[in-house]
Scaffold this motif. Structure first.
Motif, short mmCIF file in Angstrom:
data_model
loop_
_atom_site.label_atom_id
_atom_site.label_comp_id
_atom_site.label_asym_id
_atom_site.label_seq_id
_atom_site.Cartn_x
_atom_site.Cartn_y
_atom_site.Cartn_z
N ALA A 1 0.86 -1.18 0.00
CA ALA A 1 0.00 0.00 0.00
C ALA A 1 0.89 1.23 0.00
N TYR B 1 1.22 5.49 0.76
CA TYR B 1 0.69 6.58 1.58
C TYR B 1 1.47 7.86 1.25
N THR C 1 5.96 10.03 -0.50
CA THR C 1 5.17 8.80 -0.54
C THR C 1 5.94 7.65 0.09
N HIS D 1 -2.52 1.51 11.31
CA HIS D 1 -3.39 1.57 10.14
C HIS D 1 -4.39 2.72 10.22
N ALA E 1 -2.62 5.81 9.31
CA ALA E 1 -2.11 5.83 7.94
C ALA E 1 -3.20 5.97 6.90
N GLU E 2 -4.38 5.45 7.18
CA GLU E 2 -5.43 5.34 6.17
C GLU E 2 -5.78 6.68 5.49
N ARG F 1 -3.63 7.21 2.42
CA ARG F 1 -3.47 6.13 1.45
C ARG F 1 -3.86 6.59 0.04
#
Length: 375
Positions: free
Chosen positions: A19, A21, A40, A366, A369-370, A373
Motif C-alpha cells: 500500500a 501513503y 510517498t 493503520h 495511515a489510512e 493512502r
C-alpha cells in the motif's frame, strides 16, 4: 492461524501485499535540483500464518503496483528462511521490467519485510538474527532545505544540537542548480552560527555543481569547518567525484542512488568517495545492503545509511564499518507519524535492540495511515 510449510517442513510466505501513503511535508522542501511538498511511503507486508513482516520504501505510488503485479507471485510459496534466495529470484524476474529505480525500491521493501518476518518467527530482534557489531548507532541531523528561510533553518539545527544532542548536522546547498552561490555561502555561515564551533557541519549539493565550481566553493566550505561534501557533482560522474575528492580536504560522499551491487563496486573502484552511502530501501534491501557494506569494508571505506533511519537501524548495527545514519527530517517525521516502535536519538545515538522486540520492532498504525493512502 496455522502456517503453511514447504516439503522440507520450512514455513513459507503465504501472502505479500503493498500500500502507498502520500504525506504532505510540514513546509515546502527543496535541494539544489528538486523541490517537493509531499513524500510517498510504500509499505509491504509479508505474511506467514499469523505472523506478518513489514518493509517499506520511499518513492512513487506505482511501486505498490510493481509489488502486486511483478513480484508477489515470485515470493509467495517460498521458504521464509531463505531470504537471499528469494531476493535473487526477484532480481531475475524483473530483468525485462528494468531493475533500477522504482523496481529496485519494490524489491527492497519486500526484502525488508522478509527479514522482519523471519526474525519475528524466530522471536529475535533483527539485529540479533543478523549478528550485532555494535549496540548503538551515531546519527546526523539532515534537512536544512534550500526552501527554508534563516529562522526555519536555525530552529531545525538547534532542535537537533540542543534538544537531541546530535553532534553532527547537514544542510542542502547548490540552490538553483548551482546558480545561487552567494546564498549557499550565506546559509552555510548561518548554519555555523546556529550550531557553534563544536558541532560537525555537513553539506549536500545533490549533484547541482559543475566540477570546478565545486572545488572553488570547497575552499569557502573548508573555512567554515565543513567536513562532509555530499554529491558535489552528479553521483553518476564517478571520475568527477574522484577529481573533487583529490582536490579537497573534506570527505566526499555519494551512493544513495545505487540500485545494484555493481554500481557500488564501480564507485569504489573509481576512488570516488571517502564514505559510501547506501539506502536499504533502494539498493535491494538488507540482503544487498550487507554486501555493499562488505565491498566498502574491503576497500577500507566506511558506509553510511541514507535516509529512512528506522529501516536502517538493525542492519546498520550489524556491520563494523558503519560511520552513521542519516536522521532525515522528512522520513523521521513520517516514521513517527505512522509507525509504532520508531526510536528517537539519545545523545546522538539510537539503540536498535534496546526494546527487545522481535524483528525491527515497527508496526504500521493503520488508523493513522489510512487518511494518507493513495494506492
Amino acid at each position: 492461524m496455522t502456517a503453511r510449510t514447504a516439503d522440507d517442513g520450512s514455513p513459507v510466505v503465504e501472502d505479500v501485499e503493498a500500500a502507498a501513503y502520500t504525506v504532505p511535508t510540514d513546509a515546502p522542501e527543496g535541494d539544489g535540483t528538486l523541490s517537493w511538498d509531499s513524500t510517498t511511503l510504500v509499505v509491504v507486508r509479508a505474511r506467514c500464518g499469523a505472523t506478518t513482516g513489514l518493509g517499506y520504501t520511499y518513492g512513487s505510488p506505482t511501486t505498490a503496483q510493481v509489488v502486486a503485479q511483478q513480484l508477489a507471485d515470485v515470493v509467495r510459496g517460498r521458504s521464509v528462511w531463505n531470504v537471499t534466495a528469494t531476493n535473487e529470484a526477484m532480481n531475475r524476474a524483473v530483468r525485462n521490467a528494468g531493475r533500477p529505480g522504482l523496481v529496485a525500491g519494490a524489491i527492497s521493501a519486500i526484502d525488508l519485510a522478509l527479514w522482519d518476518l523471519k526474525a519475528r518467527l524466530l522471536e529475535l530482534p533483527l539485529v540479533a538474527l543478523l549478528g550485532a557489531s555494535r549496540t548503538e548507532l551515531p546519527v546526523y541531523g539532515s534537512g536544512g532545505f534550500t526552501t527554508y528561510d534563516e529562522g526555519q533553518q536555525d530552529r531545525q539545527l538547534r532542535s537537533w544540537t540542543e534538544e537531541q544532542c546530535i553532534p553532527r548536522v547537514k544542510i542542502k546547498i547548490g540552490e538553483g542548480w548551482g546558480t545561487a552561490e552567494d546564498r549557499d555561502r550565506e546559509r552555510v555561515a548561518q548554519a555555523r552560527r546556529s550550531i557553534g564551533d563544536r558541532t560537525e557541519l555537513y553539506v549536500d549539493a545533490n549533484g547541482a555543481y559543475t566540477g570546478k565550481q565545486a572545488v572553488r566553493l570547497a575552499r569557502y566550505l573548508e573555512d567554515q569547518g565543513v567536513t562532509w561534501f555530499e554529491e558535489p557533482v552528479s553521483s553518476d560522474d564517478l571520475a568527477g567525484l574522484a577529481r573533487i575528492r583529490s582536490a579537497v580536504t573534506m570527505d566526499v560522499a555519494a551512493g544513495e542512488y545505487g540500485y545494484t551491487l555493481p554500481y557500488f563496486r564501480h564507485m569504489l573502484d573509481a576512488g570516488a568517495v571517502d564514505c559510501l552511502q547506501a539506502d536499504v530501501t533502494r539498493c535491494g534491501g538488507i540482503t544487498v545492503w550487507l554486501r555493499t557494506a562488505a565491498l566498502a569494508e574491503a576497500a577500507g571505506i566506511q558506509t553510511s545509511g541514507h535516509c529512512a533511519p528506522q529501516a536502517h537501524a538493525h542492519v546498520a548495527a550489524s556491520v563494523p564499518n558503519l560511520r552513521h545514519l542519516e536522521w532525515f527530517h522528512d522520513h523521521v517525521r513520517i516514521e513517527r507519524l505512522l509507525f509504532d516502535g520508531a526510536q528517537d536519538p539519545e545523545s546522538g545515538h539510537i539503540r536498535p535492540a534496546a526494546a527487545g522486540a522481535p524483528g525491527h520492532g515497527l508496526t504500521l498504525r493503520h488508523r493513522d495511515a489510512e487518511p494518507y493512502r493513495v494506492a
